[in-house]
Structures are given as structure tokens and as C-alpha cells.
Scaffold this motif. Structure first.
Motif, PDB file in Angstrom:
ATOM      1  N   ASN A 154       0.827  -1.199   0.000  1.00 38.16           N
ATOM      2  CA  ASN A 154       0.000   0.000   0.000  1.00 38.16           C
ATOM      3  C   ASN A 154       0.868   1.258   0.000  1.00 38.16           C
ATOM      4  N   PHE A 155       0.404   2.305  -0.705  1.00 40.99           N
ATOM      5  CA  PHE A 155       1.121   3.579  -0.778  1.00 40.99           C
ATOM      6  C   PHE A 155       0.131   4.724  -0.603  1.00 40.99           C
ATOM      7  N   SER A 156       0.554   5.774   0.104  1.00 44.86           N
ATOM      8  CA  SER A 156      -0.256   6.988   0.259  1.00 44.86           C
ATOM      9  C   SER A 156       0.666   8.197   0.191  1.00 44.86           C
ATOM     10  N   ILE A 174     -11.884  -1.895   0.685  1.00 47.81           N
ATOM     11  CA  ILE A 174     -12.232  -1.444   2.034  1.00 47.81           C
ATOM     12  C   ILE A 174     -10.966  -0.996   2.747  1.00 47.81           C
ATOM     13  N   ALA A 175     -11.011   0.212   3.296  1.00 52.23           N
ATOM     14  CA  ALA A 175      -9.924   0.685   4.163  1.00 52.23           C
ATOM     15  C   ALA A 175     -10.446   0.664   5.595  1.00 52.23           C
ATOM     16  N   LEU A 189      -7.652  -2.824   1.756  1.00 53.70           N
ATOM     17  CA  LEU A 189      -7.661  -4.041   0.953  1.00 53.70           C
ATOM     18  C   LEU A 189      -8.454  -3.800  -0.311  1.00 53.70           C
ATOM     19  N   MET A 190      -7.866  -4.134  -1.455  1.00 62.16           N
ATOM     20  CA  MET A 190      -8.604  -4.065  -2.709  1.00 62.16           C
ATOM     21  C   MET A 190      -9.643  -5.186  -2.767  1.00 62.16           C
ATOM     22  N   GLU A 191     -10.593  -5.007  -3.658  1.00 66.27           N
ATOM     23  CA  GLU A 191     -11.627  -6.025  -3.845  1.00 66.27           C
ATOM     24  C   GLU A 191     -11.031  -7.407  -4.098  1.00 66.27           C
ATOM     25  N   LEU A 248      -4.159  -9.785   6.961  1.00 63.18           N
ATOM     26  CA  LEU A 248      -3.523  -8.514   7.329  1.00 63.18           C
ATOM     27  C   LEU A 248      -2.117  -8.746   7.884  1.00 63.18           C
ATOM     28  N   MET A 249      -1.959  -9.792   8.662  1.00 62.04           N
ATOM     29  CA  MET A 249      -0.637 -10.085   9.221  1.00 62.04           C
ATOM     30  C   MET A 249       0.296 -10.674   8.170  1.00 62.04           C
TER      31      MET A 249
END
Length: 552
Positions: free
Chosen positions: A48-50, A108-109, A118-120, A147-148
Motif C-alpha cells: 500500500n502507498f499513500s 475497504i480501508a 484491501l482491494m476487492e 492482514l498479518m
């Protein structure tokens, strides 16, 4: 191929497209993106990037892609989040519970900084949503595990109905090692490569890939790997001999189109296994047995007849003809004087178990008899087929809208051009076109049903029977065929989708059933092959338009 030049090319594509969508592409002043690194035999890595600036976001994703370009990495995918919506978890949960299993098509974030976003494709490939009548739509155990594993969170996550989540769509691009594919963004098509035109060569490639997939599922003995649940690479343990036979039939159809000897050899091996392990002969009768259920089925005999006759037709080898006659005799032994069939017998006593099991068996049996008649020309087979077809007409079987009925209506009118037979075939399809057109599942037999009907209407036009078509819209039939052929691509494991599952190499090139836990079973692939083979022939001979509508 080095990724650096590809990444520069992709950067330009993304910037050009995102400039138009910029007003919908940030949340809390930041751009959010996802880099997916694909591997052959393991689940993809998603990072993930922001960033405040799109240029910085893309630049960091490029750096990460180059860092992750190893001998093991075979592909990558870039996605940019758009169309954000802040939602109360309780309200969102009520909607998610009512959504068809695995048909939630947004990301969903779980926190507003998008570290746990998480992307679809990640959600569905890890079975994170579990719709039900009540409770939480999120499978907490599966979500925390992923997630882990993906380094998006290292602690157990606790959610309450007062929590907020952010949902979003993505715009994506996939590099398969050779070229960049822009991905679909509409809800039901989301995440697979854009295919504006289904040209014959594209359909042939689909059939070839699916045929080779099935060929690779045939073991040295001739037995299939029956199927897999793709999310966690879980093998389906039971076995069905009817589907063994019908899948082999579809492989032979794939061979006819592709002339791929690998497919033919595997199909021949599967036929030999079928004859050795599943055929029960008694005097002049032969049945296909279901060992697990200790029964013989009308549908099993029909599927076996279709497989053996297709093999004889394409190879010219009549070795199986004596056996096929015995199988046909068995089918006739299940037929009464009015044309009705008994569906299931006990094995080995051959006592009646079920007079009726499922409507599929009736049309399949007639179709099998007709395919044997094509080779054998024994009038018994045609007479028996006509007797049952007359029963179909008397009992309004067209109301079942079954693909096997379309197949046998198309087939029997080649030999008996009775107008009532044609009318039956038309009713079987046209009465159900609106439902077929709008159906959200990729139910593959819809394409089989409509294409077989189209073949029949073409012959009717050629034989001067246009007056029978006056009450039916051929245009609506063609629109439905094209829509279904296009929409069924959403049930195909393109590499850009397969990469998110536990074992991509196991499933790539196959077809799946989304609402059945992304199940890849041999018959799921079979029905897609059969429909696309016939669709290919229509395209190749210019009998249907290549253009397709946008599927909404």
C-alpha cells in the motif's frame, strides 16, 4: 524483461488517465495506490502507498516494483484508488450481508490512513467477506490472518459497529511479463483486462487455455483432479463419473477448434480410464456407474455416449462403437412407451431408485442418441429420440429453459424438420432471454443454450422456414449471446486475477464459479468450453457481430 522501461511507459498512461479522474481520486488530501507483485506458485504480495502528490505516489510505486523484480516475480499490477466513500461499519455491514457471496466489488480501508486497506481482489481471494442473515459480514479470522501475512497489520484487529470504514474503487493496469493491460473499472467486470471486441482469435485462445487446463488435470492413470477451491488451494475430494465423461467431451470439442494434440492425448487417456473404471456391462446393456453413490444415471449414460461418439467422429476410430450401442440400449431400456425416461437405478441391482432426478438428463439423453445416430445410422436411435422429443412437446418441457433441450432441438431438426420441433426449440430459449441477459452470475450454460438456438435459426432461414421466426426477435437473441459471451469472461482466471489466490499456477486459464467460493471444478470449465466453441464458429463464419455492448 526488465521492468524499468515498462514502468516509465505505465507512468505516462496513469498520469494521462488520472488527470481526468483527479477530483474523485484523493481522500483526506492524499492519493492512495497499490502495487501487486505476482508469482507463479504463491499468493501475490500487495504493498500500500499513500502520498500527497500523484507523481510521488507513482514514483514510489516504481521504486518498489524495481526493488521487487526478482527471478521469482513474473508480473506486477498497479492500482489507484478512486470514488471514496466514508461509511459507518454498522450500516455498511447491513448492505454487505445482503450482497451475494463474493459479489462485493469495492475495496475497504479499515483505517483512514489506508495502511490497512484491501482491494476487492484481496478481499475475495482471501474469503474475508461471508454474507449471512445476521452477524458480521467480515470473517475476522481470515481478515486478521491476511492482514498479518501481508504486513498490513501485526495485531488482532477489533471492530465495533460504531467504527467507520472507507470503501473505494480502483483503476488498474497489469503487466504480464510481455505487455501492459488496462483493466476494467465497471462493478461486475472490475479488475480483469478490457476486452472491447471478442474476436475469433481471442475466443480460440480462451478455449485453448481452458482445454489445456483440463488436459493438465488428467493424471497418468486417466483420472482427473476433480477440482479446487481457489482461495486456499483446497482440493475437492469427492468424484463424479458423469462429470468425468462430460468434461472429456468438452476437451474433444476444444481439440476440434485448436488441433492441440496435448488435449487430444489427455482426452483419450480419460476415455480409457472411464471405460475401465466406470462402465458396467450386462448382456447388451452398458451403464455408467457412480461408485460413491452406488447408482447408475440416465445422464451418466448420455454423457458417456457424447464423449465416445465425439472421439469417434474426430478421429475416425470406431473402436468404441460396440460399447456405444450397448450404452444406447441402456438408455432405451430406461424409456417407456410414451417417451419418458427413468432417471436413476440402484447399482448393481438395477432396481429403480429415482423416476426423476433432474431435467438435464432428458435432453442430454436425446442429444446423445442423436450423436450416435449421426455415426451409426441405426433408426432405433432416431426413433427413440423422436419419441422422447414428442413427450417434451406434450409436457411443455420448453418451460425448463435447459441448454440440453436447445442442443437436442437443434440436433433432431437436422433429421426431422418438424415445425413443432423448431417451435419447441425457439420457445425454450426466447421465453427466457430477459432473465439470461440480466443474470449477474456467469452461468455458462446460458451461452450454450442461446448459441445452439442461434445455430438452429440459421438453418431455418436457409431452409425457408422464416415464417416460424416472425414472432421472435433474432436481434434480441444475438444481443443476449454477445452479452453472455462477454460477461462470462468475469468467470475466467486471467493472470491478473489468479495472482491473488494461494496457488496461481493451479488455476490460471481455468473458469470458476464466484459464489461457490471461486470453485474451479472440471465441469465448470467444461461448460464454458462448449459455449465458447460454438460461439467461435458463429464469429468465424460471420454469423454474429463481433461488437459487444458495455455490460453494466
Amino acid at each position: 524483461m526488465p521492468w524499468r522501461g515498462i514502468l516509465d511507459e505505465l507512468e505516462n498512461k496513469i498520469i494521462d488517465q488520472m488527470t481526468e479522474a483527479e477530483e474523485h481520486a484523493t481522500y483526506n488530501g492524499k492519493w492512495h495506490g497499490f502495487l501487486t507483485i505476482g508469482y507463479k506458485n504463491k499468493r501475490a504480495t500487495v504493498i500500500n502507498f499513500s502520498y500527497l502528490c500523484l507523481a510521488n505516489l507513482i514514483n514510489e510505486m516504481k521504486k518498489s516494483a524495481l526493488k521487487n523484480q526478482t527471478d521469482e516475480a513474473i508480473s506486477f499490477k498497479m492500482d489507484i484508488a478512486v470514488n471514496y466513500q466514508l461509511e459507518n461499519l454498522g450500516e455498511w455491514n447491513r448492505k454487505a450481508l445482503k450482497t451475494k457471496k463474493n459479489y462485493y466489488r469495492r475495496g475497504i480501508a479499515l483505517n483512514e490512513n489506508f495502511k490497512m486497506a484491501l482491494m476487492e481482489q484481496e478481499i475475495n481471494a482471501n474469503a474475508i467477506l461471508l454474507p449471512a442473515d445476521e452477524g458480521l459480514a467480515i470473517n475476522i479470522e481470515n481478515m486478521n490472518r491476511y492482514l498479518m501475512q501481508s504486513n498490513k497489520n501485526q495485531a488482532q484487529l477489533n471492530l465495533t459497529t460504531d467504527s467507520n470504514i472507507v470503501t473505494f474503487d480502483t483503476l488498474g493496469w497489469f503487466f504480464d511479463g510481455k505487455k501492459i493491460h488496462e483493466l476494467e473499472t465497471t462493478e461486475w467486470n472490475h479488475g480483469r483486462r478490457k476486452t472491447t471486441l471478442l474476436k475469433p482469435e481471442i475466443v480460440a485462445e480462451l478455449v485453448g487455455n481452458a482445454g489445456r487446463y483440463l488436459a493438465n488435470q488428467v493424471n497418468a492413470t486417466g483420472e482427473f483432479n476433480y477440482g479446487w477451491f481457489a482461495c486456499f488451494d483446497k482440493k475437492i475430494k469427492h468424484y463424479n463419473s458423469l462429470r468425468h465423461a462430460s468434461t472429456t467431451y468438452s476437451m474433444l470439442e476444444a481439440y476440434e477448434l485448436t488441433e492441440d494434440e496435448f488435449i487430444l492425448e489427455a482426452a483419450a487417456n480419460a476415455l480409457a480410464y472411464l471405460q475401465k473404471n466406470f462402465i458396467y456391462e450386462k448382456e447388451d446393456l452398458a451403464f455408467l456407474i457412480e461408485p460413491e453413490l452406488r447408482e447408475v444415471k440416465l445422464g451418466g449414460a448420455a454423457a458417456t455416449l457424447l464423449a465416445f461418439t465425439k472421439y469417434m467422429k474426430i478421429t475416425g476410430n470406431k473402436t468404441y462403437l460396440p460399447l456405444c450401442r450397448k450404452i444406447a440400449n441402456a438408455i432405451l431400456s430406461l424409456q417407456d412407451k410414451d417417451g419418458k425416461f427413468t432417471h436413476v437405478l440402484e447399482y448393481p441391482t438395477l432396481e429403480v431408485k429415482d423416476i426423476f432426478r433432474i431435467v438435464y438428463y432428458d435432453g442430454e439423453a436425446v442429444f446423445g442418441l442423436l450423436r450416435l445416430y449421426e455415426i451409426d445410422r441405426d433408426s432405433r436411435w432416431l426413433d427413440a429420440a423422436a419419441k422422447s422429443f414428442n413427450h417434451f412437446i406434450r409436457d411443455n418441457y420448453w418451460q425448463n429453459h435447459d441448454h440440453w433441450l436447445s442442443y437436442c432441438a437443434n440436433e433432431i431438426t437436422k433429421y426431422i424438420p418438424d415445425e413443432a420441433y423448431y417451435e419447441f426449440g425457439l420457445q425454450n430459449a426466447f421465453d427466457n432471454l430477459p432473465f439470461i441477459y440480466a443474470r449477474e452470475t456467469t452461468f455458462p450454460t446460458f451461452l450454450e443454450l442461446t448459441v445452439a438456438t442461434k445455430e438452429m435459426t440459421l438453418r431455418m432461414e436457409k431452409e425457408g422456414l422464416q415464417h416460424l421466426l416472425l414472432d421472435y426477435s433474432i436481434e434480441e437473441l444475438e444481443k443476449t449471446i454477445t452479452k453472455r459471451a462477454h460477461y462470462q469472461l468475469n468467470g475466467y482466471f486471467y493472470p491478473e486475477l489468479a495472482m491473488y489466490y494461494k496457488n496461481p499456477a493451479r488455476i490460471e486459464g481455468s473458469f470458476f464459479i464466484r459464489h461457490q467460493s471461486f470453485r474451479v471444478r472440471i465441469d465448470d470449465v467444461e461448460h464454458n468450453i462448449s459455449g465458447y466453441v460454438r460461439y467461435y464458429q458463429l464469429l468465424k463464419h460471420g454469423k454474429i457481430r463481433v461488437e459487444t455492448e458495455t455490460v453494466q
